[in-house]
Design a protein around this motif. Structure first.
Motif, short mmCIF file in Angstrom:
data_model
loop_
_atom_site.label_atom_id
_atom_site.label_comp_id
_atom_site.label_asym_id
_atom_site.label_seq_id
_atom_site.Cartn_x
_atom_site.Cartn_y
_atom_site.Cartn_z
N LYS A 199 0.89 -1.46 0.28
CA LYS A 199 0.19 -0.11 0.28
C LYS A 199 1.46 1.01 -0.02
O LYS A 199 0.31 1.98 -0.96
N ILE A 200 1.80 1.17 0.59
CA ILE A 200 2.61 2.66 1.21
C ILE A 200 3.36 2.33 -0.60
O ILE A 200 3.78 3.79 -0.56
N VAL A 201 3.86 1.67 -1.12
CA VAL A 201 4.26 1.65 -2.35
C VAL A 201 3.52 2.33 -3.69
O VAL A 201 4.54 2.77 -4.24
N VAL A 202 2.72 1.18 -3.61
CA VAL A 202 1.15 2.48 -4.34
C VAL A 202 1.52 3.61 -4.10
O VAL A 202 1.28 4.43 -4.96
N LYS A 203 0.77 3.82 -2.87
CA LYS A 203 0.98 5.65 -2.54
C LYS A 203 1.98 6.48 -2.48
O LYS A 203 2.18 7.42 -3.47
N ALA A 204 3.16 6.16 -2.85
CA ALA A 204 4.36 7.00 -2.84
C ALA A 204 4.92 7.22 -5.11
O ALA A 204 6.10 7.37 -4.75
N PHE A 205 3.53 5.96 -5.71
CA PHE A 205 4.73 6.37 -6.38
C PHE A 205 4.65 7.68 -6.77
O PHE A 205 5.82 7.86 -7.69
N TYR A 206 3.72 8.37 -7.13
CA TYR A 206 3.38 9.68 -7.99
C TYR A 206 4.26 11.31 -7.17
O TYR A 206 5.03 11.65 -7.73
N PRO A 207 4.14 10.87 -5.80
CA PRO A 207 5.46 11.63 -4.79
C PRO A 207 6.53 11.23 -5.21
O PRO A 207 7.48 12.50 -5.75
N ILE A 208 7.08 10.50 -5.78
CA ILE A 208 8.10 9.82 -6.34
C ILE A 208 9.10 10.58 -7.80
O ILE A 208 9.28 11.51 -7.74
N PHE A 209 8.62 10.03 -8.57
CA PHE A 209 8.13 10.64 -10.23
C PHE A 209 7.97 12.99 -9.71
O PHE A 209 8.93 13.12 -10.71
N LEU A 210 7.10 12.89 -8.43
CA LEU A 210 7.01 14.77 -8.30
C LEU A 210 8.56 15.21 -7.80
O LEU A 210 9.13 15.87 -8.57
N ASN A 211 9.00 14.49 -7.11
CA ASN A 211 10.55 14.45 -6.58
C ASN A 211 11.30 14.51 -7.81
O ASN A 211 12.06 15.23 -7.77
N THR A 212 11.36 13.55 -8.18
CA THR A 212 12.49 13.25 -9.17
C THR A 212 12.34 14.38 -10.32
O THR A 212 13.89 15.02 -10.82
N ALA A 213 11.30 14.83 -10.51
CA ALA A 213 11.08 16.29 -11.82
C ALA A 213 11.65 16.88 -11.43
O ALA A 213 12.45 17.62 -12.76
N LYS A 214 12.35 17.07 -10.08
CA LYS A 214 13.14 18.23 -9.83
C LYS A 214 14.38 18.25 -10.15
O LYS A 214 15.40 19.21 -10.48
N SER A 215 14.01 17.00 -10.43
CA SER A 215 16.84 16.74 -11.19
C SER A 215 16.33 16.35 -11.77
O SER A 215 18.04 16.75 -12.40
N VAL A 216 15.50 16.38 -12.67
CA VAL A 216 15.69 16.58 -14.63
C VAL A 216 16.18 17.86 -15.51
O VAL A 216 17.39 17.28 -15.53
N ARG A 217 15.36 18.74 -14.40
CA ARG A 217 16.69 20.06 -15.44
C ARG A 217 18.06 20.06 -14.97
O ARG A 217 18.67 19.94 -15.89
N THR A 218 18.50 19.83 -14.51
CA THR A 218 19.80 19.94 -13.53
C THR A 218 20.44 19.14 -13.86
O THR A 218 21.39 19.53 -14.68
#
Length: 277
Positions: A199-218
């Motif tokens: 259940k935690i893994v499913v909930k963490a899916f979108y936050p992981i990619f949203l947080n990672t998006a900040k590193s894409v530009r860098t």
């Protein structure tokens, strides 16, 4: 108790992240990591094609052993090697079940094992080759071999984003674990804990990619600062970027030894042939 704590420390997300970084950036060294990356790709293609020209089980066993030797001298890490062994073990279990449940016999098992050994050789060679290439070497080799620049960029970008994804996964999972208490009782075989973790893994899916998006530009800006796009449109930039690539005597020696060893495997198979009947 000490052993359990030691295993828990080793099998942690931090250890997985460090292993991925060591694997992606080829920090363990090894023989193949000192070779020219273009030659490594050619060596990989040569070795990966070798199993597909024979049905002789003796030859395939020799090729599997030879590929295992290259894995050892390439210093492949325990994480990817463990995943390979686990995958191979599950594949053998699947073959036994498939041969049993669908009315097959030992001949069916041997026939399926032949394909598994061929794929195992290709997997071992892939481990030896690509664990020895860091993102810079691999992208430079792809550019030198005139692959589309987008492919070289994607490889270099993907290698850099992989440790970031693992780190974000660790951070988000720890946050959810602090906010949500685990079940008091685990149930049969701890199924409630497994369900809670899933259940935690499913909930963490979108936050992981949203947080990672900040590193894409860098990450993209870091690649551009190293002249990635400039090297693909200007011959001078391409010459500077690929100027470090050199084919040395070590490259020729490794490729020649591999050709001789593969020929030896086929010779051993011809002397003591073992075919499925």
């Amino acid at each position: 108790m000490k052993l359990a704590r030691k295993q828990r420390d080793v099998l942690s997300v931090e250890w997985v992240k460090l292993e991925l970084i060591r694997t992606a950036y080829a920090t363990r060294g090894g023989l193949i990591s000192r070779m020219d990356p273009r030659v490594v790709i050619g060596w990989y293609v040569l070795f990966a094609m070798a199993p597909w020209f024979t049905h002789n089980l003796t030859t395939l066993a020799c090729l599997f052993a030879l590929a295992s030797v290259f894995v050892v001298i390439s210093r492949v890490g325990p994480l990817v090697l463990g995943l390979f062994v686990i995958g191979l073990g599950f594949e053998l279990v699947y073959l036994v079940l498939a041969a049993t449940l669908f009315g097959g016999d030992f001949t069916t098992f041997v026939a399926l094992t032949e394909v598994t050994v061929k794929l195992g050789v290709v997997s071992l060679v892939s481990l030896a080759a690509f664990v020895s290439l860091d993102p810079e070497k691999l992208s430079d080799a792809l550019l030198a071999l005139h692959f589309p620049p987008a492919v070289a960029f994607a490889v270099s970008y993907g290698y850099r984003m992989m440790p970031i994804l693992v780190e974000e996964f660790s951070t988000v999972m720890e946050g959810y674990q602090l906010r949500e208490a685990p079940p008091i009782k685990g149930g049969v075989l701890g199924w409630r804990h497994l369900a809670h973790w899933a259940k935690i893994v499913v909930k963490a899916f979108y936050p992981i990619f949203l947080n990672t998006a900040k590193s894409v530009r860098t990450t993209v800006e870091a690649l551009e600062a190293r002249g990635f796009t400039f090297a693909t449109i200007d011959p001078r930039g391409r010459e500077i970027r690929l100027g470090s690539l050199r084919v040395t005597g070590l490259d020729i020696a490794v490729v020649a030894a591999t050709v001789v060893a593969i020929t030896g495997c086929y010779a051993i198979g011809a002397a003591w042939p073992l075919h499925r009947t």
